[in-house]
Design a protein around this motif. Structure first.
Motif, short mmCIF file in Angstrom:
data_model
loop_
_atom_site.label_atom_id
_atom_site.label_comp_id
_atom_site.label_asym_id
_atom_site.label_seq_id
_atom_site.Cartn_x
_atom_site.Cartn_y
_atom_site.Cartn_z
N LEU A 121 -19.77 14.72 -2.57
CA LEU A 121 -18.78 14.60 -1.50
C LEU A 121 -17.65 15.62 -1.66
O LEU A 121 -17.07 16.06 -0.68
CB LEU A 121 -18.23 13.17 -1.44
N ARG A 122 -17.36 16.01 -2.91
CA ARG A 122 -16.32 17.03 -3.10
C ARG A 122 -16.70 18.37 -2.49
O ARG A 122 -15.84 19.15 -2.13
CB ARG A 122 -16.06 17.23 -4.61
N THR A 123 -17.99 18.61 -2.37
CA THR A 123 -18.43 19.88 -1.78
C THR A 123 -18.35 19.87 -0.25
O THR A 123 -18.52 20.90 0.38
CB THR A 123 -19.88 20.23 -2.18
N ILE A 124 -18.13 18.68 0.30
CA ILE A 124 -17.92 18.60 1.76
C ILE A 124 -16.58 17.92 2.02
O ILE A 124 -16.48 16.93 2.75
CB ILE A 124 -19.08 17.88 2.49
N ALA A 125 -15.54 18.52 1.43
CA ALA A 125 -14.20 17.92 1.54
C ALA A 125 -13.71 17.90 2.99
O ALA A 125 -12.75 17.19 3.30
CB ALA A 125 -13.20 18.68 0.66
N HIS A 126 -14.35 18.67 3.86
CA HIS A 126 -13.94 18.64 5.27
C HIS A 126 -14.53 17.44 6.01
O HIS A 126 -14.10 17.12 7.10
CB HIS A 126 -14.30 19.95 5.97
N LEU A 127 -15.50 16.79 5.39
CA LEU A 127 -16.13 15.64 6.04
C LEU A 127 -15.93 14.32 5.28
O LEU A 127 -16.00 13.24 5.87
CB LEU A 127 -17.63 15.90 6.23
N ARG A 128 -15.65 14.42 3.97
CA ARG A 128 -15.59 13.18 3.19
C ARG A 128 -14.50 12.20 3.64
O ARG A 128 -14.64 11.01 3.41
CB ARG A 128 -15.51 13.46 1.69
N PRO A 129 -13.39 12.68 4.30
CA PRO A 129 -12.43 11.67 4.79
C PRO A 129 -13.04 10.71 5.80
O PRO A 129 -12.45 9.68 6.12
CB PRO A 129 -11.33 12.52 5.44
N ARG A 130 -14.24 11.02 6.31
CA ARG A 130 -14.90 10.13 7.26
C ARG A 130 -15.74 9.06 6.56
O ARG A 130 -16.34 8.22 7.22
CB ARG A 130 -15.79 10.94 8.20
N SER A 131 -15.83 9.11 5.23
CA SER A 131 -16.57 8.08 4.51
C SER A 131 -15.63 6.91 4.22
O SER A 131 -14.40 7.06 4.24
CB SER A 131 -17.10 8.64 3.19
N ASN A 132 -16.21 5.74 3.95
CA ASN A 132 -15.38 4.56 3.67
C ASN A 132 -14.42 4.81 2.51
O ASN A 132 -13.23 4.52 2.58
CB ASN A 132 -16.26 3.36 3.32
N THR A 133 -14.97 5.33 1.41
CA THR A 133 -14.17 5.49 0.21
C THR A 133 -12.96 6.38 0.48
O THR A 133 -11.82 6.02 0.14
CB THR A 133 -15.02 6.10 -0.92
N PHE A 134 -13.20 7.52 1.08
CA PHE A 134 -12.08 8.47 1.22
C PHE A 134 -11.16 8.13 2.38
O PHE A 134 -10.00 8.48 2.39
CB PHE A 134 -12.62 9.90 1.27
N SER A 135 -11.71 7.44 3.36
CA SER A 135 -10.85 6.88 4.39
C SER A 135 -9.83 5.95 3.75
O SER A 135 -8.63 5.98 4.05
CB SER A 135 -11.71 6.13 5.41
N ALA A 136 -10.29 5.15 2.80
CA ALA A 136 -9.39 4.22 2.11
C ALA A 136 -8.44 4.96 1.18
O ALA A 136 -7.24 4.71 1.16
CB ALA A 136 -10.20 3.19 1.33
N VAL A 137 -8.97 5.90 0.40
CA VAL A 137 -8.15 6.61 -0.58
C VAL A 137 -7.01 7.37 0.10
O VAL A 137 -5.84 7.27 -0.31
CB VAL A 137 -9.00 7.61 -1.40
N PHE A 138 -7.32 8.09 1.15
CA PHE A 138 -6.29 8.95 1.72
C PHE A 138 -5.30 8.17 2.59
O PHE A 138 -4.17 8.57 2.77
CB PHE A 138 -6.91 10.13 2.48
N ARG A 139 -5.74 7.02 3.10
CA ARG A 139 -4.77 6.18 3.80
C ARG A 139 -3.80 5.55 2.79
O ARG A 139 -2.60 5.50 3.01
CB ARG A 139 -5.47 5.12 4.65
N VAL A 140 -4.35 5.15 1.65
CA VAL A 140 -3.48 4.62 0.58
C VAL A 140 -2.56 5.73 0.04
O VAL A 140 -1.40 5.48 -0.28
CB VAL A 140 -4.33 3.99 -0.55
N ARG A 141 -3.08 6.94 -0.04
CA ARG A 141 -2.24 8.07 -0.48
C ARG A 141 -1.02 8.22 0.44
O ARG A 141 0.12 8.35 -0.01
CB ARG A 141 -3.05 9.36 -0.49
N SER A 142 -1.27 8.15 1.73
CA SER A 142 -0.19 8.27 2.72
C SER A 142 0.81 7.13 2.57
O SER A 142 2.03 7.33 2.55
CB SER A 142 -0.80 8.27 4.13
#
Lengths: 466, 466
Positions: A121-142
């Motif tokens: 997923l790190r190799t597709i950092a432009h798409l991984r925010p659309r996955s459950n995990t990264f949707s959660a991580v980056f919303r929590v980051r905010s």
């Protein structure tokens, strides 16, 4: 056009207002399945961790066939009735009456339903925010970033931007990135054959900051209570799960305040952040607790409910020695605590968060206040279960002569610190501060194990993609 | 120790609670005057723009003489009774009964009562936050930053950190700072004799970002509404009052949103920020209005109360031409609007804030959405009286083929934009965004005329001090 689309978050949070009504939503297809006359789309619109189920029927939809064949991640505009679905997995769904295709995806879309490794997923950092995990991580980051601002602003702290570009490595905290606009194929040289930095953009060597603290001290001695929150950099060539070349730091600095004030502030802040995130991202935290780190919520709840202990370094060393536990690195007075020692202290001995204080001066920075014993400084690290050190801070040396002696003793260049010394000359005051690695805090909040997975576009050795 | 000292802000804001009571404050002496048996100290503790008057009397104070002789900027701890002083310049004062010297200043303290030039104050950036002007500026800077976060967070936007270190100059927005860890005295070369960037830290050329927008688009196409707020850099060798090498940018990006949504968001944000700062920093704004920029509050109030107009670029050009006004730079369709044009439009023609839209594609960036006329793009600049352009934004080109054509047309390297193009391939959506230069906004809010005076530690050509 955006206002016509209600967010999925709003539909979940205030469903009573919308049930039975026609609503419009816009989002991306996460999953899709269909039989001959019926179909279901899980739609995510980015406003919320959870998806909205869209019910498709051949009877109601002109373009039923077209929509059911859309690849994952296509974006659509949906109109339909919000319907209560008591007892189902989700409380509401939309029975679509009109769907417009906004952007068709491609069947080569890499985020298909099967599980991917975090490495991939790190190799597709432009798409991984659309996955459950990264949707959660980056919303929590905010939310965590905002919790930090809110905590300090509610307490009348002044937010100050320390400069990113610095003229010298005053902290000596690590290797730095050099900045230049010189032509590297044709570097200007002095008569002696050295690089002629006077020809460079700033007329001298310039680097990326490793800490905003020294500048924050300037501001604290004018505004009493301040904080910085910005990016900092380390050019260390270390490929570990904890190190990134670019990361954000929170650094409060408080005047007329000693180490006790500093520890109270750190404790309040940590508890505030945890509470804020648990209250404002319950779905995300539940996800982390279920799928990333089973004991997460219990551990965080314990931290919030515990009183953080205080333990002098000298006693900590004695306790570690007395424990009989076999450590990889031997424990003796004067040594820097390793993660194994820190975790043993907080997890096994104290069984909760603990501030270790008064470290030997030789393992700490020049600006920390020398204790009367002449051997230790008024420093503190906060250790928490599950991770070890999460905060490092100190009461600052406010005495001009003592500070100058330390600078000389360590062979630092006195002239580089002219303004830092002058702060001690023109109305010095007892003051203290600490640093919290923002990503370290995020790893603690989410249970994510690799710093590359809590930064949207991480920078590490040999990697500056996206 | 800090908790024992009530802040001067608290004493002003909730004076009724404290009048007649003994209070303790800690702060720095701003001015001091004394006769034989009485004296007055104006004390500032950094919590508030205003000072607290401390009344000294030989009768009540053991160390009366010592205290009255302290140099400006000495820090003291004061105990005394808060007394109401109806009719005096300040509503309350403290009649000191005990004063402890915390840090004695030196008579060489450079910020004496006489007025200093702003140029001189820049050379003592470690002390200027203690002056009235910079105390006000940097407190407003803090409040403005928070207003921005609060505005977006209240609207469920996700705060995303765009990377500072970038692998390539994708925006082409200006000269960049190069980053390296190579030894500049001994740069590795390829067999062909060029710089061998594969040996550098990131294995390729790396620069400091000029904009977080492209990364923000990634996030908007996952989270719907996002914003970045972080430092950006320009290595331009321009010594003007508007340019700094390091400055902060606010860049929201919204999905399922067109240029109209974008303009509404920008208008709401500008009004929100102004209102927030006027409400939360009334003393500072009054100071700016009285001593920095006479018409400031009236101008800002007008902006808040006005409806921002929309005006296509083509009409703007016609209006400027018809005006008969003589401009330094001639006005014709296709030209970039100069500040003189922008200010004439907003101040003389529209008489209020105006969004100019649909600029010729040749003077705008490659990522802006091409209009059906094939000549203009869906861009907008917001012009405001007193300054000209304050915001630049656009609807983004969401069509894969059109974007690719533009990239080729401009001779950009398609491979550099692989992920940016893929966003248009895997569920593209109408989306828009804009950028607000944070310091530009601060200059507008404070009336300060030089960007070096709204940044705590400004970086400009040949200057990276502090």
């Amino acid at each position: 056009m955006q206002k016509q689309f209600v967010t999925i978050k709003e539909l979940y949070r205030n469903k009573e207002e919308y049930i039975g009504k026609t609503v419009k939503v816009a989002g991306w297809i996460r999953t899709s399945r269909a039989s001959k006359n019926f179909g279901f789309v899980e739609l995510n619109d980015g406003s919320f961790f959870k998806n909205m189920q869209i019910v498709l029927s051949d009877e109601k939809l002109e373009n039923f066939k077209e929509i059911t064949k859309l690849p994952i991640s296509s974006s659509i505009l949906v109109e339909g009735e919000l319907v209560s679905t008591e007892g189902a997995k989700q409380p509401v769904e939309i029975q679509a009456t009109n769907i417009i295709l906004e952007g068709e995806s491609d069947s080569s879309y890499p985020l298909q339903k099967k599980r991917h490794t975090l490495e991939y997923l790190r190799t597709i950092a432009h798409l991984r925010p659309r996955s459950n995990t990264f949707s959660a991580v980056f919303r929590v980051r905010s939310l965590t970033a905002y919790a930090i601002h809110k905590f300090f602003q509610d307490r009348n702290f002044v937010y100050s931007h320390s400069p990113i570009i610095t003229g010298s490595d005053c902290e000596g905290a690590g290797e730095m990135f050099r900045l230049t606009t010189m032509d590297l194929n044709n570097i200007p040289k002095t008569e002696e054959g050295h690089v002629d930095y006077s020809k460079d953009f700033f007329g001298k060597e310039a680097n990326l900051t490793v800490s905003g603290q020294l500048n924050a001290e300037i501001m604290a001695l004018a505004f009493r209570n301040v904080y910085t929150f910005g990016p900092t950099f380390r050019a260390e060539n270390s490929n570990t799960v904890k190190h990134a070349s670019e990361f954000w730091m929170v650094e409060p600095e408080i005047a007329f305040a000693d180490l006790e004030d500093n520890m109270e502030l750190a404790e309040d802040m940590i508890k505030y952040i945890i509470n804020y995130v648990m209250e404002n991202a319950p779905e995300e935290m539940e996800f982390f607790n279920n799928f990333v780190d089973k004991g997460l919520i219990e551990r965080l709840t314990n931290v919030v409910n515990s009183e953080f202990k205080r333990l002098p370094y000298t006693e900590a060393i004695e306790l570690l020695q007395k424990s009989g536990h076999k450590f990889e690195f031997p424990v003796e007075w004067g040594c820097d605590l390793q993660t194994e020692h820190e975790r043993y202290l907080t997890e096994e001995i104290i069984k909760g968060p603990v501030f270790v204080t008064d470290y030997p001066k030789d393992i700490k920075a020049f600006y920390m206040r020398l204790n009367p014993d002449g051997k230790t400084v008024r420093a503190t690290d906060l250790l928490v279960p599950g991770i070890g050190e999460i905060i490092g801070g100190s009461q600052r040396e406010e005495r001009y002569d003592v500070l100058l002696d330390r600078i000389k003793e360590l062979g630092l260049n006195e002239e580089d610190y002219w303004w830092y010394l002058e702060l001690r000359k023109f109305g010095t005051a007892t003051h203290s501060g600490f640093g919290l690695g923002f990503e370290r805090m995020l790893m603690y909040l989410t249970g994510m194990q690799n710093i590359r997975d809590v930064i949207p576009f991480p920078r590490t050795p040999k990697n500056a993609e996206f």
